[in-house]
Design a protein around this motif. Structure first.
Motif, short mmCIF file in Angstrom:
data_model
loop_
_atom_site.label_atom_id
_atom_site.label_comp_id
_atom_site.label_asym_id
_atom_site.label_seq_id
_atom_site.Cartn_x
_atom_site.Cartn_y
_atom_site.Cartn_z
N SER A 11 0.86 -1.19 0.00
CA SER A 11 0.00 0.00 0.00
C SER A 11 0.90 1.24 0.00
O SER A 11 2.08 1.16 0.35
N ARG A 12 0.35 2.36 -0.38
CA ARG A 12 1.11 3.61 -0.32
C ARG A 12 1.52 3.90 1.13
O ARG A 12 2.60 4.41 1.39
N GLU A 13 0.65 3.56 2.06
CA GLU A 13 0.94 3.79 3.48
C GLU A 13 2.14 2.96 3.94
O GLU A 13 2.97 3.44 4.71
N ALA A 14 2.22 1.73 3.45
CA ALA A 14 3.36 0.87 3.80
C ALA A 14 4.65 1.46 3.26
O ALA A 14 5.68 1.47 3.95
N ILE A 15 4.61 1.96 2.03
CA ILE A 15 5.81 2.56 1.44
C ILE A 15 6.19 3.82 2.21
O ILE A 15 7.37 4.05 2.50
N LYS A 16 5.22 4.64 2.58
CA LYS A 16 5.51 5.84 3.38
C LYS A 16 6.13 5.45 4.71
O LYS A 16 7.08 6.08 5.16
N SER A 17 5.60 4.42 5.32
CA SER A 17 6.12 3.96 6.61
C SER A 17 7.57 3.50 6.47
O SER A 17 8.43 3.87 7.28
N HIS A 18 7.85 2.72 5.44
CA HIS A 18 9.23 2.24 5.21
C HIS A 18 10.17 3.39 4.89
O HIS A 18 11.35 3.34 5.22
N GLY A 19 9.68 4.43 4.25
CA GLY A 19 10.52 5.56 3.86
C GLY A 19 10.62 6.66 4.90
O GLY A 19 11.42 7.59 4.76
N SER A 20 9.84 6.56 5.97
CA SER A 20 9.81 7.66 6.95
C SER A 20 11.14 7.86 7.68
O SER A 20 11.53 8.99 7.96
N ALA A 21 11.86 6.79 7.97
CA ALA A 21 13.16 6.94 8.65
C ALA A 21 14.13 7.69 7.75
O ALA A 21 14.89 8.54 8.22
N TYR A 22 14.10 7.38 6.46
CA TYR A 22 14.94 8.10 5.49
C TYR A 22 14.57 9.59 5.50
O TYR A 22 15.42 10.45 5.58
N ASP A 23 13.28 9.87 5.42
CA ASP A 23 12.80 11.25 5.41
C ASP A 23 13.26 11.99 6.66
O ASP A 23 13.78 13.10 6.58
#
Length: 100
Positions: A11-23
């Protein structure tokens, strides 16, 4: 040619979650509020696939390179412009693997 399990569509939410540490890390390093959505999506995809293939013989570095090759399809998928299969096909070609 190596074989890997076909990655399920996140899901887009899963991708956002995985990318949040990078952000968060980039934002802190450069003293900005956040990076753009597409950068978060691309990094999130790397983390997502690394998690999906934890028990496979593929390094995170190889996944990152393949996602670099698939930058545009990843952005297009994240922005709901193309189907998941387009992303998977580009990553499959970049890794020179066959998905099962």
């Amino acid at each position: 040619m190596s074989k890997l399990p076909y990655p399920s569509e996140p899901s887009r939410e899963a991708i956002k979650s995985h990318g949040s540490a990078y952000d968060d890390g980039v934002a802190d390093a450069f003293n900005v509020e956040s990076t753009d959505e597409n950068s978060v999506a691309k990094q999130g995809m790397i983390e997502y696939l690394a998690t999906e293939w934890t028990n496979q013989r593929i390094s995170r570095n190889e996944i990152a390179r393949a996602c670099g090759t698939a930058n545009i399809p990843i952005e297009q998928w994240y922005n709901e412009e193309v189907e998941w299969d387009k992303v998977v096909k580009r990553i499959e070609n970049a890794l020179d693997v066959s998905f099962m």
